[in-house]
Design a protein around this motif. Structure first.
Motif, PDB file in Angstrom:
ATOM      1  N   PRO A  42      -5.769 -10.910   5.357  1.00  0.00           N
ATOM      2  CA  PRO A  42      -5.193  -9.570   5.209  1.00  0.00           C
ATOM      3  C   PRO A  42      -4.402  -9.462   3.906  1.00  0.00           C
ATOM      4  N   TRP A  74       0.175  -6.409   1.417  1.00  0.00           N
ATOM      5  CA  TRP A  74       0.869  -5.146   1.677  1.00  0.00           C
ATOM      6  C   TRP A  74       0.653  -4.635   3.102  1.00  0.00           C
ATOM      7  N   GLU A  75      -0.238  -5.278   3.865  1.00  0.00           N
ATOM      8  CA  GLU A  75      -0.546  -4.751   5.190  1.00  0.00           C
ATOM      9  C   GLU A  75       0.650  -4.785   6.141  1.00  0.00           C
ATOM     10  N   ARG A  76       1.328  -5.919   6.216  1.00  0.00           N
ATOM     11  CA  ARG A  76       2.431  -6.032   7.185  1.00  0.00           C
ATOM     12  C   ARG A  76       3.556  -5.036   6.887  1.00  0.00           C
ATOM     13  N   ARG A 123       2.382  -1.505   7.717  1.00  0.00           N
ATOM     14  CA  ARG A 123       2.292  -1.257   9.156  1.00  0.00           C
ATOM     15  C   ARG A 123       3.682  -0.950   9.723  1.00  0.00           C
ATOM     16  N   GLY A 133      -8.004  -2.622   5.840  1.00  0.00           N
ATOM     17  CA  GLY A 133      -6.580  -2.914   5.915  1.00  0.00           C
ATOM     18  C   GLY A 133      -5.768  -1.676   6.241  1.00  0.00           C
ATOM     19  N   LEU A 134      -6.084  -0.567   5.598  1.00  0.00           N
ATOM     20  CA  LEU A 134      -5.374   0.677   5.878  1.00  0.00           C
ATOM     21  C   LEU A 134      -5.657   1.164   7.292  1.00  0.00           C
ATOM     22  N   ARG A 174      -6.267  -0.789   9.860  1.00  0.00           N
ATOM     23  CA  ARG A 174      -5.460  -1.631  10.756  1.00  0.00           C
ATOM     24  C   ARG A 174      -4.000  -1.189  10.767  1.00  0.00           C
ATOM     25  N   CYS A 175      -3.537  -0.636   9.656  1.00  0.00           N
ATOM     26  CA  CYS A 175      -2.152  -0.168   9.575  1.00  0.00           C
ATOM     27  C   CYS A 175      -1.971   1.182  10.257  1.00  0.00           C
TER      28      CYS A 175
END
Length: 322
Positions: A206, A209-211, A214, A278-279, A281-282
Motif C-alpha cells: 500500500p 499516503w493510504e493510512r 484513511r 488505494g483511494l 480502500r480509503c
C-alpha cells in the motif's frame, strides 16, 4: 519536513490580471455547467452536530432524531447540523517536481492550481471559509482560512508565485496529510490535489499516503483529485531520447522501441491502478483531471454525479437510532 504558516498574501499586480481571468473562466464555466442544487462539493446541509431541539412533524428529517434526548425528556427531539457557512474547507496542493510536467495544453501544475480555484469557488458559494496547505521544496506552507473574492485572489497569487521545485528534497505526501489532519481538526471538506506519484514506494505494498488519508476521511468529507499527463501513460514512437526524472534530477538516454513502449504503458497502467485501488480502500471519491482535457467540465460532471449519488443514497437510507 518543515512547516511554515503564511499570513494572507498581498495580490501581486503583475499576476492580478491573469488570476482574475482564471477566476472568471472558472466561475463562468461552472455557472454554465452547474445548475440549481449543484452548487458545491459538500454532499449535505452540514456535518457538525449542533444543539438538540423539538422535532417538528412534517418539517424535520427523522434521520436527525436525537434518541438520547428524546428518551430522557420523553419528547421527540432532533439534532441540528452546523450550517455549511460555518464550516471550513481545506485543500492540500502538491507542487512537488513531478507536477512541473506537461506535454498537452498545460502543465500538471497549472491544472492543479486551476482545480484549487474551482474547489475554492464551489466551497465559498455555500459560505465556507477556505484555506490551503502547499507541499513545495520539502516544506508544508499553510495559508489561513478566509472567505471572499479578495481572499481567493490572494491565495492564487501566492500559489502562482511559488517557484518550480528543485529535485530534492521531495515533499512527503503522507506526512503532509497527517499534518493537515492534526492542525485542522474541525469537521469539514478536505481536498487533496496531487499526482500521487512516489518513486520510493513499493509497488506491491500500500502507498505510504493510504493510512493517513484513511484516517482523514474517517472524520472529514474528503476528495482526492489526481492530475495526470497523457505522456505519463504512453510514450511516443520517436526513437532515441534523453529522459529526466523530475524527482531526482537523473537523466538517461532511452531508445523508445516498441518493446520499451509496451513495457512502459503496462507499468504506467499498473501504477495508476494502484493509485485508484488505494483511494478506493480509503473510501475517498476520486476525480481525475488531465492536461489534455477540459478540466473545468470534468469537475462539473464529477460534482453533478456526486450530488446525484448522495441523493440516491439519502432516499434509500433508513433512519437509524443514535
Amino acid at each position: 519536513m518543515r512547516t511554515v504558516d503564511h499570513p494572507a498574501a498581498p495580490i501581486d499586480p503583475r499576476r492580478h490580471a491573469a488570476l482574475r481571468r482564471l477566476e472568471l473562466r472558472v466561475v463562468r464555466r461552472l455557472d454554465g455547467l452547474l445548475h440549481g442544487e449543484h452548487l458545491g462539493l459538500r454532499l449535505g446541509p452540514g456535518s457538525e452536530p449542533a444543539e438538540a431541539r423539538l422535532y417538528q412533524p412534517g418539517e424535520d428529517d427523522v434521520r436527525h432524531m436525537d434518541w438520547s434526548v428524546t428518551a430522557r425528556t420523553t419528547v421527540p427531539h432532533v439534532r441540528d447540523l452546523v450550517a455549511d457557512r460555518e464550516l471550513e474547507s481545506w485543500t492540500l496542493l502538491d507542487l512537488s517536481p513531478s507536477m512541473d510536467f506537461g506535454t498537452a495544453q498545460a502543465q500538471k501544475r497549472d491544472v492543479a492550481i486551476g482545480a484549487l480555484a474551482a474547489v475554492t469557488v464551489l466551497t465559498q458559494r455555500v459560505g465556507d471559509r477556505f484555506g490551503a496547505h502547499l507541499l513545495h521544496d520539502g516544506r508544508i506552507r499553510r495559508w489561513p482560512a478566509r472567505s471572499g473574492k479578495n481572499a481567493l485572489l490572494s491565495l492564487l497569487s501566492a500559489v502562482a508565485a511559488t517557484p518550480h521545485a528543485g529535485a530534492a528534497p521531495r515533499p512527503d505526501l503522507a506526512e503532509a496529510i497527517t499534518d493537515l489532519a492534526r492542525t485542522r481538526p474541525r469537521r469539514g471538506l478536505r481536498v487533496i490535489i496531487s499526482d500521487f506519484l512516489d518513486p520510493t514506494a513499493d509497488p506491491a505494498a500500500p502507498a505510504p499516503w493510504e493510512r493517513p488519508l484513511r484516517r482523514l476521511a474517517s472524520r472529514h468529507q474528503t476528495l482526492a483529485v489526481e492530475v495526470i499527463d497523457p505522456r505519463e501513460l504512453d510514450l511516443p514512437d520517436i526513437g532515441l531520447i534523453t529522459m529526466a526524472d523530475p524527482e531526482t534530477g537523473r537523466t538517461r538516454e532511452v531508445h523508445l522501441s516498441a518493446r520499451v513502449r509496451r513495457r512502459y504503458a503496462h507499468a504506467a497502467a499498473a501504477q495508476r491502478e494502484a493509485v485508484r485501488s488505494g483511494l478506493l480502500r480509503c473510501g475517498v471519491p476520486h476525480l481525475t483531471l488531465r492536461t489534455d482535457r477540459d478540466w473545468v467540465r470534468d469537475i462539473a460532471r464529477f460534482v453533478i454525479e456526486q450530488r446525484r449519488t448522495a441523493h440516491r443514497l439519502a432516499r434509500h437510507t433508513p433512519a437509524t437510532p443514535r
